[in-house]
Design an enzyme around this catalytic site. Sequence first.
Site, PDB file in Angstrom:
ATOM      1  CB  SER A 117      -0.950  -0.040   1.205  1.00  0.00           C
ATOM      2  OG  SER A 117      -2.005   0.869   1.047  1.00  0.00           O
ATOM      3  CG  ASP A 154      -3.992  -1.815  -0.079  1.00  0.00           C
ATOM      4  OD1 ASP A 154      -3.174  -2.583   0.438  1.00  0.00           O
ATOM      5  OD2 ASP A 154      -4.053  -0.600   0.187  1.00  0.00           O
TER       6      ASP A 154
END
Length: 563
Positions: A321, A436
């Site tokens: 991320s 993600d």
Amino acid sequence: MAEESFLANLPEESLERLRNLAQPVHLAAGEWLCHEGDQADCAYVVRSGRLQVVSENQVIRTVRRGAVIGELAPLTGGTRAASVRAQRSCHLWRLGREDFERLITTDQQFALALCRTLGAKLAEHRSPVARARAARTIAIVALDGGVSTDDLAARLASNLASAGGAAVLRAGDFAMHDDHLAAIELAESASRYVVLSGGDRPAEPWTDAVLAEADRVIALTRGVPTRAWSAHAGGLRGCELLILGASISAPLLETFAPKIVQTMPGDAALDRWADLAGRRLAGRAVGIVFSGGGARALAHLGVVEELRAMGVQIDRVGGVSMGAIVGGVVAREMDDATMFETFNRYFVEQNPSADYTLPAFSLLRGLRTRRLLAEVFGETMIESLPLRFFCVSADLNSRSAVIHRTGPLDEAIFASLALPGIFPPVPTADGRLLIDGGVLDNLPVETMAADAEGPVIAVDVSRGEVWRPRRVRASPWQARTRHLITGQEVELPRLAETIIRTLAVGSNDTVAAARQHADVVIRPVVEGAGLLDWKQLPQMRNAGRTAVRELLKSDAGALQGCM
């Protein structure tokens, strides 16, 4: 390790009885020895090669020469608890139930060696953390005719010499296959590291022995391997592929399926690789892993600045991320001032979160973020980075983690931070739908530690303050508006923050992961920063620097293994 001690503990008389009773078995690379649930009626002893023990499609351990597989099967029967496949070409001995029992009852040394193996395995299974095994025997092969492996083997051995001594064995030194194994065993007993120069001819006895016995295989190519090597590509799957040039082709990756790829545009890059490889193989290459955490991940910058100021040399970088973006600039060896200015310009001044769209697929279109990544990283490929790098995304289709180690850096990072609901998922040509990676693992220290190449520093900013609903003073108009939108009068987190917090619920426990797999854990105090509050950059940077200083105040030797 337990798997390696069995044959070493047998005297010659016991080995001779084993040879006379056992049935020889050969497996090609990729071939299965047994499957989970098969009838268990025999045991195997590994004479040469590597095998992987697989359970639920995950490799749980690798066994090599001298290991015993399924030693309880002839005694207890039942079914196999796991599957086993050949990672490389393998030669084994198969012992059926009757012959196995005969050896146990008539050969005291065989029974004693078996007890030692079982005891060591039991102790290993009881250990709270199973650390990966560092590579000791390294093979180097050339996939193109005319590319020499001897020079690189000598360079690598020279860099490993200070870590306990390294022997080099070269192609053509021995005539018979048994001589090859004996020479490798002798070198392993005399030296901490053994570098095997395997030459450029697949299916030769020496090359076969080199590939079967190595902990790590390094393959050299100018980008166009010979047909002979392409036909034997199965034995190189999971290798480290060094491209003697500036680019790679997709067919090359598909054919050889390497774990690591590095491009070498010139001799300087090759020298640098040899230096880093020496540190990695000696277990001295410092790795750092950055968690996700939205704007709180800006604290990673301060951690890096402080570590660099203390003399910590970062060799390997991983992230997920927002931690993947920080990891990308660190892997490019961006200096402190440029790092700060880059994040200030693209996050504080331009705010990539202000990219809203109709929420049919996501809150944000992601165009600003894509443009940001393209401007910062350009056409940089992961395999061309000066430092080792990986980032993690998750595949919605297979519900599994995807480790990005090759390809365009900006595309890999965007997939790693594509929070579902915030950004649209990222489709790929091979049918994956990436989001993600923090959904599954918001601190991928296990991925870093699995290479056993040196100490791992984990930087975790995923745990901010607990949100406590509270009443706030508001005008009658504001109160009515809030009640109209939320149905409540208390202050609640905005939608983006709620999505991020919800996704964190299903991710791996970062505290547990750090405790198991990291050598150093740094947790900056990031309370008070919203997950999309990019203007907190200066405060988060200072929080990162403070966290490193506080760590050393509480434990002065915390970073000693990283210096």
